[in-house]
Design a protein around this motif. Structure first.
Motif, PDB file in Angstrom:
ATOM      1  N   GLU A  62       0.844  -1.191   0.000  1.00 11.02           N
ATOM      2  CA  GLU A  62       0.000   0.000   0.000  1.00 11.02           C
ATOM      3  C   GLU A  62       0.884   1.247   0.000  1.00 11.02           C
ATOM      4  OE1 GLU A  62      -3.513   2.213   2.596  1.00 11.02           O
ATOM      5  OE2 GLU A  62      -2.083   0.873   3.579  1.00 11.02           O
ATOM      6  N   GLU A  63       1.958   1.218   0.762  1.00  9.33           N
ATOM      7  CA  GLU A  63       2.886   2.349   0.800  1.00  9.33           C
ATOM      8  C   GLU A  63       3.551   2.566  -0.559  1.00  9.33           C
ATOM      9  OE1 GLU A  63       5.506   1.226   3.938  1.00  9.33           O
ATOM     10  OE2 GLU A  63       4.169   1.897   5.540  1.00  9.33           O
ATOM     11  N   GLU A  64       3.807   1.475  -1.273  1.00  6.73           N
ATOM     12  CA  GLU A  64       4.395   1.579  -2.613  1.00  6.73           C
ATOM     13  C   GLU A  64       3.391   2.112  -3.626  1.00  6.73           C
ATOM     14  OE1 GLU A  64       6.066  -2.083  -3.930  1.00  6.73           O
ATOM     15  OE2 GLU A  64       7.487  -2.230  -2.270  1.00  6.73           O
ATOM     16  N   GLY A  65       2.109   2.006  -3.307  1.00  7.41           N
ATOM     17  CA  GLY A  65       1.086   2.500  -4.212  1.00  7.41           C
ATOM     18  C   GLY A  65       0.445   1.448  -5.089  1.00  7.41           C
ATOM     19  N   LEU A  66       0.798   0.172  -4.875  1.00  9.30           N
ATOM     20  CA  LEU A  66       0.226  -0.892  -5.703  1.00  9.30           C
ATOM     21  C   LEU A  66      -1.098  -1.409  -5.153  1.00  9.30           C
ATOM     22  CD1 LEU A  66       3.443  -2.943  -6.571  1.00  9.30           C
ATOM     23  CD2 LEU A  66       2.207  -1.319  -8.021  1.00  9.30           C
ATOM     24  N   LEU A  67      -1.321  -1.214  -3.859  1.00 11.45           N
ATOM     25  CA  LEU A  67      -2.582  -1.592  -3.224  1.00 11.45           C
ATOM     26  C   LEU A  67      -3.195  -0.366  -2.573  1.00 11.45           C
ATOM     27  CD1 LEU A  67      -1.605  -4.912  -1.357  1.00 11.45           C
ATOM     28  CD2 LEU A  67      -2.611  -4.692  -3.631  1.00 11.45           C
ATOM     29  N   GLU A  68      -4.496  -0.431  -2.316  1.00  7.46           N
ATOM     30  CA  GLU A  68      -5.148   0.626  -1.556  1.00  7.46           C
ATOM     31  C   GLU A  68      -6.123   0.008  -0.573  1.00  7.46           C
ATOM     32  OE1 GLU A  68      -7.067   3.252  -4.278  1.00  7.46           O
ATOM     33  OE2 GLU A  68      -8.079   1.659  -5.384  1.00  7.46           O
ATOM     34  N   ALA A  69      -6.191   0.599   0.624  1.00 12.11           N
ATOM     35  CA  ALA A  69      -7.088   0.090   1.662  1.00 12.11           C
ATOM     36  C   ALA A  69      -8.532   0.362   1.262  1.00 12.11           C
ATOM     37  CB  ALA A  69      -6.772   0.761   2.992  1.00 12.11           C
ATOM     38  N   ILE A  70      -9.416  -0.573   1.621  1.00 13.60           N
ATOM     39  CA  ILE A  70     -10.836  -0.399   1.322  1.00 13.60           C
ATOM     40  C   ILE A  70     -11.619  -0.362   2.638  1.00 13.60           C
ATOM     41  CG2 ILE A  70     -10.761  -1.380  -0.986  1.00 13.60           C
ATOM     42  CD1 ILE A  70     -11.539  -4.041   0.102  1.00 13.60           C
ATOM     43  N   PRO A  71     -12.712   0.406   2.697  1.00 17.58           N
ATOM     44  CA  PRO A  71     -13.454   0.617   3.938  1.00 17.58           C
ATOM     45  C   PRO A  71     -13.936  -0.672   4.606  1.00 17.58           C
ATOM     46  CG  PRO A  71     -14.178   2.172   2.262  1.00 17.58           C
ATOM     47  CD  PRO A  71     -13.274   1.191   1.578  1.00 17.58           C
ATOM     48  N   SER A  72     -14.257  -1.678   3.825  1.00 16.12           N
ATOM     49  CA  SER A  72     -14.797  -2.919   4.388  1.00 16.12           C
ATOM     50  C   SER A  72     -13.713  -3.815   4.974  1.00 16.12           C
ATOM     51  CB  SER A  72     -15.567  -3.682   3.303  1.00 16.12           C
ATOM     52  OG  SER A  72     -14.718  -3.984   2.204  1.00 16.12           O
ATOM     53  N   GLY A  73     -12.471  -3.384   4.868  1.00 14.22           N
ATOM     54  CA  GLY A  73     -11.370  -4.183   5.384  1.00 14.22           C
ATOM     55  C   GLY A  73     -10.557  -4.804   4.268  1.00 14.22           C
ATOM     56  N   GLY A  74      -9.292  -4.964   4.522  1.00 13.90           N
ATOM     57  CA  GLY A  74      -8.409  -5.528   3.518  1.00 13.90           C
ATOM     58  C   GLY A  74      -7.959  -4.480   2.520  1.00 13.90           C
ATOM     59  N   PHE A  75      -7.507  -4.958   1.381  1.00 14.20           N
ATOM     60  CA  PHE A  75      -6.959  -4.065   0.364  1.00 14.20           C
ATOM     61  C   PHE A  75      -7.485  -4.483  -1.005  1.00 14.20           C
ATOM     62  CE2 PHE A  75      -4.036  -4.352   3.874  1.00 14.20           C
ATOM     63  CZ  PHE A  75      -3.594  -3.056   4.068  1.00 14.20           C
ATOM     64  N   SER A  76      -7.314  -3.591  -1.967  1.00 17.48           N
ATOM     65  CA  SER A  76      -7.616  -3.933  -3.351  1.00 17.48           C
ATOM     66  C   SER A  76      -6.455  -3.495  -4.229  1.00 17.48           C
ATOM     67  CB  SER A  76      -8.915  -3.252  -3.821  1.00 17.48           C
ATOM     68  OG  SER A  76      -8.765  -1.841  -3.838  1.00 17.48           O
ATOM     69  N   VAL A  77      -6.318  -4.163  -5.373  1.00 19.63           N
ATOM     70  CA  VAL A  77      -5.253  -3.813  -6.312  1.00 19.63           C
ATOM     71  C   VAL A  77      -5.593  -2.473  -6.953  1.00 19.63           C
ATOM     72  CG1 VAL A  77      -4.016  -4.509  -8.390  1.00 19.63           C
ATOM     73  CG2 VAL A  77      -4.797  -6.252  -6.757  1.00 19.63           C
ATOM     74  N   LYS A  78      -4.644  -1.559  -6.908  1.00 21.58           N
ATOM     75  CA  LYS A  78      -4.911  -0.210  -7.398  1.00 21.58           C
ATOM     76  C   LYS A  78      -4.947  -0.170  -8.922  1.00 21.58           C
ATOM     77  CE  LYS A  78      -3.383   4.598  -6.993  1.00 21.58           C
ATOM     78  NZ  LYS A  78      -4.767   5.073  -6.986  1.00 21.58           N
ATOM     79  N   THR A  79      -5.834   0.633  -9.431  1.00 20.27           N
ATOM     80  CA  THR A  79      -5.912   0.911 -10.866  1.00 20.27           C
ATOM     81  C   THR A  79      -5.396   2.316 -11.105  1.00 20.27           C
ATOM     82  OG1 THR A  79      -7.879  -0.485 -11.066  1.00 20.27           O
ATOM     83  CG2 THR A  79      -7.428   1.034 -12.871  1.00 20.27           C
ATOM     84  N   PHE A  80      -4.601   2.489 -12.136  1.00 18.12           N
ATOM     85  CA  PHE A  80      -4.031   3.790 -12.436  1.00 18.12           C
ATOM     86  C   PHE A  80      -4.590   4.316 -13.751  1.00 18.12           C
ATOM     87  CE2 PHE A  80      -1.008   1.577  -9.802  1.00 18.12           C
ATOM     88  CZ  PHE A  80      -0.543   2.552  -8.929  1.00 18.12           C
ATOM     89  N   SER A  81      -4.983   5.568 -13.759  1.00 14.32           N
ATOM     90  CA  SER A  81      -5.377   6.205 -15.012  1.00 14.32           C
ATOM     91  C   SER A  81      -4.112   6.593 -15.775  1.00 14.32           C
ATOM     92  CB  SER A  81      -6.214   7.458 -14.739  1.00 14.32           C
ATOM     93  OG  SER A  81      -5.415   8.462 -14.110  1.00 14.32           O
ATOM     94  N   GLU A  82      -4.256   6.848 -17.066  1.00 15.41           N
ATOM     95  CA  GLU A  82      -3.108   7.302 -17.847  1.00 15.41           C
ATOM     96  C   GLU A  82      -2.536   8.584 -17.260  1.00 15.41           C
ATOM     97  OE1 GLU A  82      -3.931   7.630 -21.987  1.00 15.41           O
ATOM     98  OE2 GLU A  82      -4.685   5.584 -22.174  1.00 15.41           O
ATOM     99  N   LYS A  83      -3.416   9.458 -16.793  1.00 13.68           N
ATOM    100  CA  LYS A  83      -2.975  10.717 -16.203  1.00 13.68           C
ATOM    101  C   LYS A  83      -2.102  10.462 -14.980  1.00 13.68           C
ATOM    102  CE  LYS A  83      -4.734  14.945 -14.013  1.00 13.68           C
ATOM    103  NZ  LYS A  83      -5.955  15.669 -13.560  1.00 13.68           N
ATOM    104  N   GLU A  84      -2.479   9.513 -14.151  1.00 15.68           N
ATOM    105  CA  GLU A  84      -1.700   9.209 -12.950  1.00 15.68           C
ATOM    106  C   GLU A  84      -0.324   8.651 -13.302  1.00 15.68           C
ATOM    107  OE1 GLU A  84      -4.787   8.031  -9.415  1.00 15.68           O
ATOM    108  OE2 GLU A  84      -4.721   6.701 -11.164  1.00 15.68           O
ATOM    109  N   VAL A  85      -0.256   7.863 -14.361  1.00 17.49           N
ATOM    110  CA  VAL A  85       1.034   7.301 -14.773  1.00 17.49           C
ATOM    111  C   VAL A  85       1.960   8.415 -15.252  1.00 17.49           C
ATOM    112  CG1 VAL A  85       2.198   5.717 -16.338  1.00 17.49           C
ATOM    113  CG2 VAL A  85      -0.033   5.104 -15.389  1.00 17.49           C
TER     114      VAL A  85
END
Length: 253
Positions: A62-85
């Motif tokens: 999550e700190e690296e930015g590849l995962l993001e925390a989700i409100p229900s618990g756990g994490f999800s794989v992050k999706t990046f927009s072209e703009k973010e890249v």
């Protein structure tokens, strides 16, 4: 004598690193899809390590930015927009520019300058073989080494940490998009421009020209921008981009 508690801590750290690398590979290889929920128990079973190392590995990704925390618990794989890249690459270039400016303004040792020059000499040797014989893996290795030396010249742990974080994103590291440019008919020209910028920034640092050194490194990141623009219009090139499966591409006319 090493205390038992210390041994247990070392084992836990080793398992954490192993879990972190394994989890990162699952993400980058596309075995975990963008937006997919990643739970602690799921990864314990999949990676074959205990809960504590997995928990720490999830936090680190999550700190690296590849995962993001989700409100229900756990994490999800992050999706990046072209703009973010594009922004990630821009941020990396901005931080490397700051590192170059600080190095120039504060001054660096002759040893650091010699190490950087030796690294550039080695890159020159690789490039003299011509585009048909160039060892890209060696180029990538030396390119990463030069950027690492450059960052060290700034002697700023705060800056180094921020650069490490943005460079942890697979598509934002200094050499991430070199495989894409390897397919370009202008490969030799692109590498020559990049290498000239390396030589120029080192010269600017040695001459204590902070503003010039910063501008060169910010422009240097634009090569990665152009490589990404090329990849986004060609699926074969896009397949060469590390972590390309995490990028949500916009629909093009």
């Amino acid at each position: 004598m090493i205390k038992t508690a210390d041994k247990g801590s070392d084992r836990s750290m080793t398992q954490t690193v192993r879990a972190q690398f394994a989890l990162r590979e699952l993400v980058l290889r596309g075995e975990l899809n963008p937006g997919e929920r990643v739970s602690e128990l799921q990864m314990v079973e999949r990676l074959g390590v205990s809960r504590t190392p997995v928990r720490m590995a999830l936090v680190r990704l999550e700190e690296e930015g590849l995962l993001e925390a989700i409100p229900s618990g756990g994490f999800s794989v992050k999706t990046f927009s072209e703009k973010e890249v594009f922004e990630s690459i821009e941020i990396r270039g901005t931080l490397e520019g700051l590192a170059a400016r600080l190095a120039a303004e504060r001054g660096v040792s002759r040893t650091d300058l010699r190490n950087a020059a030796d690294c550039l000499d080695a890159i020159d040797d690789v490039m003299r073989r011509g585009t048909t014989e160039i060892d890209l893996s060696r180029y990538v290795e030396l390119n990463a080494k030069f950027h690492h030396i450059l960052i060290g010249m700034a002697e700023s742990q705060t800056l180094a940490r921020q650069l490490e974080r943005v460079s942890a994103l697979p598509f934002a590291s200094p050499s991430a998009l070199v495989p894409v440019q390897s397919r370009s008919p202008e490969l030799n020209q692109i590498l020559s421009i990049a290498q000239d910028q390396h030589h120029c920034v080192l010269s600017a640092i040695e001459r204590r020209e902070g503003t010039r050194a910063e501008a060169i490194m910010r422009e240097h990141a634009r090569i990665a921008h152009r490589n990404l623009e090329r990849a986004l219009t060609n699926q074969r090139d896009m397949d060469l981009v590390p972590g390309s499966g995490l990028i949500k591409r916009r629909i093009r006319a």
